[in-house]
Design an enzyme around this catalytic site. Structure first.
Site, short mmCIF file in Angstrom:
data_model
loop_
_atom_site.label_atom_id
_atom_site.label_comp_id
_atom_site.label_asym_id
_atom_site.label_seq_id
_atom_site.Cartn_x
_atom_site.Cartn_y
_atom_site.Cartn_z
N CYS A 84 -10.74 40.46 -4.59
CA CYS A 84 -10.77 41.88 -4.23
C CYS A 84 -11.89 42.54 -5.29
O CYS A 84 -13.10 42.51 -4.95
CB CYS A 84 -9.34 42.40 -4.45
SG CYS A 84 -9.13 43.97 -3.49
N HIS A 179 -5.87 39.14 -1.59
CA HIS A 179 -5.06 38.66 -2.84
C HIS A 179 -4.25 37.54 -2.62
O HIS A 179 -3.18 37.43 -2.34
CB HIS A 179 -4.18 39.93 -3.11
CG HIS A 179 -4.92 41.09 -3.73
ND1 HIS A 179 -5.25 41.22 -5.28
CD2 HIS A 179 -5.57 42.12 -3.04
CE1 HIS A 179 -5.86 42.30 -5.37
NE2 HIS A 179 -6.12 42.80 -4.04
N GLU A 181 -3.29 35.44 -4.81
CA GLU A 181 -2.09 35.41 -5.84
C GLU A 181 -0.84 36.30 -5.52
O GLU A 181 0.02 35.97 -6.33
CB GLU A 181 -2.74 35.84 -7.20
CG GLU A 181 -3.07 37.26 -7.31
CD GLU A 181 -4.05 37.94 -6.68
OE1 GLU A 181 -4.89 37.29 -5.92
OE2 GLU A 181 -4.24 39.19 -6.88
N1 GLN Z 1 -11.30 48.85 -4.05
C1 GLN Z 1 -11.00 48.48 -5.25
C2 GLN Z 1 -12.12 48.43 -6.00
O1 GLN Z 1 -13.16 49.04 -5.64
C3 GLN Z 1 -10.45 47.10 -5.38
C4 GLN Z 1 -9.01 47.09 -5.04
C5 GLN Z 1 -8.52 45.64 -5.53
O2 GLN Z 1 -8.83 44.79 -6.25
N2 GLN Z 1 -7.24 45.45 -5.28
O3 GLN Z 1 -12.29 48.26 -6.95
#
Ligand code: GLN
Length: 196
Positions: A84, A179, A181
C-alpha cells in the site's frame, strides 16, 4: 535470518505476526524484527515497508536516516516488499498528488503509481485476486490503496484488479496495492520469504 519490518508508522505488528507465521509454515528459522535505525536495517536479510500514509512515511524515512540505506539495500539485492503506502514509495513515478505533496519516492521500481486511485466510494473493500505463482485466489484487502498504472523496464505485473495492476515484481522487489498482512492468508509472505 532476520526479517526487518520498517516500524515508523502503519501496519507494523500485523506484518510481524504474518512473517512469523510464514517462517513457521515454511519450517524456516528466523525472526521478525522492527527497524527504526540504520544498524537494524543493515542487519536484516529482507525488509518489509508497511502501509500507512506515504507522505508521512517518506518524511520519517528521511528523519530516521533510513531513506538512503533502503535504496542501497534494494540495489544490493536485499528482498524488499512494500504494501500500500510502501508500494507507492517504491515507485519511480507518482501521480499529481504525489507531486503536490512533494512526497519523495524511493524510486527503486520501474513503475508509475496512482496514489489514491480508489477515491471515496470504494476506499476499503475485499476481493479475490488471481496472483501469478499462487494456485488459489488470494483475498485482497484494499484500504485507500494505490493502483500501479504502468510497469516498464525490469518490472512485471503479478496481479490485476479490473484490468489494473495491483501487484508487481522487479527482481528482489515486490509491491502490492493491498494488505496481505490483514488477511488470514500467509501465502504472499511465504512467497516473499522464498525470495531470500
Ligand atoms: N493512500 C495512502 C497513501 O497515500 C495509502 C493507504 C494505505 O497504506 N493503507 O499513503
Amino acid at each position: 535470518m532476520k526479517i526487518g519490518i520498517i516500524a515508523l508508522q502503519g501496519a507494523v505488528p500485523e506484518h510481524v505476526s504474518m512473517t512469523l507465521q510464514a517462517l513457521n509454515n515454511l519450517g524456516l528459522k528466523g525472526e521478525a524484527v522492527t527497524v527504526r535505525q540504520p544498524a537494524e536495517l543493515a542487519a536484516a536479510s529482507a525488509l518489509i515497508l508497511p502501509g500507512g500514509e506515504s507522505t508521512t512515511i517518506s518524511k520519517l524515512l528521511k528523519r530516521f536516516e533510513l531513506y538512503e540505506p533502503l535504496i542501497k539495500a534494494a540495489e544490493n539485492g536485499v528482498p524488499i516488499m512494500g504494501t500500500c503506502a510502501g508500494c507507492i514509495l517504491m515507485a519511480k513515478e507518482g501521480d499529481g498528488e504525489v507531486e503536490k505533496t512533494k512526497t519523495e519516492l524511493l524510486k527503486i521500481m520501474d513503475m508509475k503509481v496512482n496514489r489514491n486511485a480508489f477515491g471515496r466510494q470504494r476506499e476499503s473493500f475485499e476481493t479475490p485476486l488471481t496472483i501469478k505463482g499462487l494456485v488459489e485466489p488470494f483475498p485482497g484487502i484494499f484500504i485507500r490503496g494505490p493502483l500501479i498504472e504502468e510497469v516498464y523496464g525490469r518490472c512485471a505485473a503479478l496481479a490485476y484488479y479490473q484490468e489494473k495492476i495491483v501487484m508487481a515484481r522487479q527482481d528482489n522487489l515486490i509491491a502490492l496495492s493491498f494488505h496481505p498482512e490483514l488477511s488470514a492468508d500467509t501465502r504472499i509472505h511465504e512467497m516473499f520469504l522464498q525470495m531470500i
